[in-house]
Scaffold this motif. Structure first.
Motif: not given
Length: 352
Positions: A70-73, A78-81, A85-86
């Motif tokens: 899933a991408p950022a909330e 401006d963050k992808a992970l 996710a990491l």
């Protein structure tokens, strides 16, 4: 092979996930959802042909397992992970970075504009930052415990490499050093395939994602797809897909193009086993095909290994039967030092 699909929110990565796997995961969901997981069976005409001949009880294709994190909330992030996710990505073997290269005013990019090269660099920075934090913490602990040995020296090299803005996959390491780092599951050390997701208006154009120059500069492999159209075509009946793709100028089917590119990037190949119980494709790395190496993941093949009977697939099909292969002297016996070749048919003798 476990593949992690990454990308900024609104990049179309779940659309790509659906088009590759045939899944129907919800598009547009964010960080509150679990990762989407699906399996892509690798089409293999050799397996199909052997299944016709041997009529086995079971047919097993090589597989890619895809994990679409899933991408950022929120779309404004401006963050992808995020951290979840990491963590999930550490268990993957390779990463596919879906990079947005399509314009759509109703689908807002979290960085407010479409810039594929910027997104590639930003994603690399996120992966490197996660590795850097882990390395710093470990070095501090080793220093505190006065354990400044090989691990400390190797991690110091890794830290200096990242400080230069370079991913760990570009750090030259020998086999022992690679093994030493294996347990850390560093994200910037994993192979990354760039997947440019372009819009319908660029179908048929050269360099439709605008990423070919960046890929050449960084030495990365790039594949370009129109994700929206690929997902639409993947939901059609199989017999209608070819004509539809031809009319739209889409070229090779997305999953076929992906598999070829991934096998090339990762240096993979397949060997085959065939008989009445099962016809199966096994995926291994080229050049590391000694039985004593690749059987680490299949301990049943390693335990009690005696020898392998090896036949070239093309020779077998031309001959028509194993009896004729033996008459022609085209079956050979090999031990643990044999380097397995792409398309080898193996009968492995072992005693457990």
């Amino acid at each position: 092979m476990k593949v992690g699909i990454i990308g900024f929110a609104r990049s179309g990565k779940t659309t790509i996930f659906n088009s590759l796997t045939g899944a129907q995961a919800e598009v547009g969901a964010f960080g509150s959802r679990d990762a989407n997981v699906a399996v892509l069976k690798v089409p293999d005409e050799r397996v199909d042909k052997l299944a016709e001949i041997f009529k086995p009880k079971k047919v097993t294709y090589a597989e890619f397992q895809f994990v679409d994190v899933a991408p950022a909330e929120s779309v404004s992030d401006d963050k992808a992970l995020n951290q979840a996710a990491l963590t999930a990505l550490k268990q993957t073997d390779t990463l596919v970075h879906v990079v947005r290269a399509f314009e759509n005013e109703s689908v807002v990019h979290p960085l407010e504009s479409v810039d594929p090269v910027r997104d590639c660099k930003a994603m690399e920075e996120e992966l490197q930052l996660d590795d850097f934090i882990i390395i710093e913490r470990r070095l501090e602990r080793l220093a505190k415990e006065n354990k400044k040995g090989l691990e400390f020296d190797l991690l110091t090299r890794c830290k200096e490499h990242i400080e230069q803005g370079k991913p760990l996959r570009t750090l030259e390491l020998d086999a022992n050093q690679t093994k030493e780092l294996c347990g850390y599951c560093f994200l910037s050390q994993k192979p990354v395939l760039l997947l440019g997701n372009y819009g319908e208006e660029n179908i048929g154009n050269d360099n439709p994602s605008g990423l070919s120059g960046y890929a050449q500069e960084t030495g990365q492999i790039l594949i370009e797809l129109c994700g929206a159209m690929e997902m639409e075509v993947s939901q059609l009946p199989q017999e209608d897909r070819g004509l539809f793709r031809e009319e739209l100028g889409l070229g090779e089917e997305s999953k076929v193009a992906f598999i070829k590119t991934a096998y090339d990037m990762l240096g993979l190949m397949s060997f085959l086993t065939a008989g009445e119980p099962e016809v199966r494709a096994w995926t291994i790395n080229k050049g590391t095909g000694k039985f004593e190496k690749f059987t680490v993941t299949e301990k049943n093949l390693a335990r009690g290994f005696i020898r392998a009977e090896v036949v070239n697939y093309d020779n077998f099909i031309a001959a028509g039967s194993m009896a004729k292969i033996k008459e022609a002297g085209q079956l050979h016996l090999e031990g643990k030092d044999y380097i397995v070749q792409d398309g080898d048919m193996l009968l492995i003798r072992f005693n457990v």
